[in-house]
Each structure stands twice: as C-alpha cells, then as structure tokens.
Design a protein around this motif. Structure first.
Motif, short mmCIF file in Angstrom:
data_model
loop_
_atom_site.label_atom_id
_atom_site.label_comp_id
_atom_site.label_asym_id
_atom_site.label_seq_id
_atom_site.Cartn_x
_atom_site.Cartn_y
_atom_site.Cartn_z
N ILE A 23 -60.85 41.44 -42.70
CA ILE A 23 -60.90 42.08 -44.08
C ILE A 23 -59.65 43.07 -44.44
N ARG A 24 -59.52 43.88 -43.60
CA ARG A 24 -58.03 44.64 -43.79
C ARG A 24 -58.13 45.68 -42.65
N GLU A 25 -56.85 46.17 -42.38
CA GLU A 25 -56.39 47.18 -41.65
C GLU A 25 -57.08 48.60 -41.98
N VAL A 26 -57.72 48.91 -41.22
CA VAL A 26 -58.27 50.58 -41.47
C VAL A 26 -57.50 51.45 -40.74
N TYR A 27 -57.20 51.24 -39.58
CA TYR A 27 -56.67 52.43 -38.78
C TYR A 27 -55.36 51.86 -37.82
N THR A 28 -54.60 52.78 -37.69
CA THR A 28 -53.50 52.66 -36.59
C THR A 28 -53.87 53.47 -35.83
N TYR A 29 -53.53 53.35 -34.33
CA TYR A 29 -53.48 54.34 -33.36
C TYR A 29 -52.40 54.06 -32.43
N GLU A 30 -51.92 55.37 -31.86
CA GLU A 30 -50.68 55.26 -31.21
C GLU A 30 -50.99 56.24 -29.93
N ASP A 31 -50.58 55.85 -28.74
CA ASP A 31 -50.41 56.89 -27.72
C ASP A 31 -49.11 56.63 -27.06
N GLU A 32 -49.20 57.16 -25.63
CA GLU A 32 -47.71 56.94 -25.31
C GLU A 32 -47.64 55.59 -24.68
N LYS A 33 -48.62 54.59 -24.40
CA LYS A 33 -48.28 53.15 -24.02
C LYS A 33 -48.36 52.08 -25.21
N THR A 34 -49.27 52.36 -26.20
CA THR A 34 -49.58 51.43 -27.17
C THR A 34 -49.42 51.90 -28.42
N TYR A 35 -49.33 50.70 -29.32
CA TYR A 35 -49.88 50.94 -30.83
C TYR A 35 -50.84 49.76 -31.20
N GLN A 36 -51.92 50.18 -31.81
CA GLN A 36 -53.01 49.56 -32.12
C GLN A 36 -53.13 49.35 -33.34
N HIS A 37 -53.78 48.46 -33.79
CA HIS A 37 -54.24 48.11 -35.24
C HIS A 37 -55.60 47.90 -35.33
N PHE A 38 -56.17 48.68 -36.19
CA PHE A 38 -57.71 48.38 -36.21
C PHE A 38 -58.12 47.68 -37.49
N ILE A 39 -58.78 46.61 -37.36
CA ILE A 39 -59.04 45.79 -38.39
C ILE A 39 -60.42 45.79 -38.50
N LEU A 40 -61.05 46.00 -39.88
CA LEU A 40 -62.43 45.65 -40.28
C LEU A 40 -62.52 44.26 -40.64
N CYS A 41 -63.62 43.66 -40.03
CA CYS A 41 -64.03 42.29 -39.95
C CYS A 41 -65.26 42.01 -40.18
N ASP A 42 -65.40 40.90 -40.79
CA ASP A 42 -66.93 40.20 -40.92
C ASP A 42 -67.34 39.26 -39.98
N TRP A 43 -68.47 39.38 -39.36
CA TRP A 43 -68.92 38.65 -38.58
C TRP A 43 -69.34 37.36 -39.30
N GLU A 44 -68.51 36.08 -38.99
CA GLU A 44 -68.90 34.89 -39.73
C GLU A 44 -69.98 33.93 -39.17
N PHE A 45 -69.63 33.57 -37.89
CA PHE A 45 -70.86 32.93 -37.10
C PHE A 45 -70.41 32.98 -35.60
N GLY A 46 -71.40 32.58 -34.61
CA GLY A 46 -71.16 32.53 -33.29
C GLY A 46 -72.11 33.36 -32.40
#
Length: 150
Positions: free
Chosen positions: A62-85
């Motif tokens: 759906i869209r990016e809602v957060y970014t997170y950074e620490d000493e080793k990583t840069y993370q994108h947090f994406i809000l998603c809809d469960w479609e199937f599976g």
C-alpha cells in the motif's frame, strides 16, 4: 561500512498482525516479514518477494509507513494488504532444514500483545501499536523515521 537495505511488511488480518517467531543462538524473538533488497529491486518488489518466500502469502504493498535505521541496516516498513495464500506455506531458504539457521515459525500475533513480545526492532513494534490505536489498520498517513539508539 555500507548499511544493508531491507524491506519489512506490516500485514494485518482479523485484528492480528503477521510475524515470524524465531529461535536463534539462544535468543527467542519475533520479526516483521521481510529481508534484504536485491540489486535493482524496488521496495515494493522486495517486500512482495520476501513475504511469499517466508510466509506463502501474496501481498499488495500500500505505502511506506516507517523507515528504521541502526548501525548496520536501513529498513523500509511497508503497509501491505493480504491478497491470498496460506500462512506457513513459504518455501524460502529459511525452511530448507538447516538447523544452524534456528527456528522459523510464521504466525499471526494479537496486536494488543505486541508490547509484551520481543518483536524486533522494538522501536517499530511500539510505533505500530501506537499508530494502530490512533488510526486503525491504515496506520498514520505520514512516513515516520525511527532510529535505534546506536
């Protein structure tokens, strides 16, 4: 040292959130679905690939809602809809029987229990809880930048 860039999914279903239960190197914790980006991959492509590999479910970013950074990583947090599976049918490398990688167990966790669980990173876990209380499953419309104390 260059930081590893990754994507994490936030997926709600029936007042619960998708997470991975982990046991590794004597630690027990939970993680958001996701993993490292491949070269040339967009954040939406990454999150869709990682969720199907790890959880066996197809999501619609759906869209990016957060970014997170620490000493080793840069993370994108994406809000998603469960479609199937079907949750737990992932066939990623996590499930290839290598015991040295620890335990991986895809699951749904109660949102109200998140503050009591070791969900990593804790800064993102607490922000999800706060935003869910304030805005519901759509979370806040503004991207929040979260940083570890490092």
């Amino acid at each position: 040292m260059e930081k590893r860039e990754s994507c994490r999914a936030i997926i709600f279903k029936d007042e619960k959130m998708v997470a991975m239960y982990r046991e590794k190197n004597g630690r027990t914790y939970y993680t958001f679905p996701g993993g490292g980006m491949d070269e040339g991959e967009t954040i939406n492509e990454c999150v869709k690939r990682e969720v199907i590999e790890e959880f066996g479910i197809v999501v619609k970013p759906i869209r990016e809602v957060y970014t997170y950074e620490d000493e080793k990583t840069y993370q994108h947090f994406i809000l998603c809809d469960w479609e199937f599976g079907e949750l737990g049918t992932g066939e990623g490398e996590e499930f290839q029987g290598d015991a040295s990688r620890g335990v991986y167990e895809p699951m749904l966790i109660d949102i109200e229990n998140i503050p009591n669980l070791p969900l990593m990173p804790p800064e993102a876990a607490m922000q999800v809880v706060d935003d869910y209380k304030s805005y519901g499953k759509n979370l806040d419309s503004e991207v929040k930048s979260l940083t570890s104390i490092f």
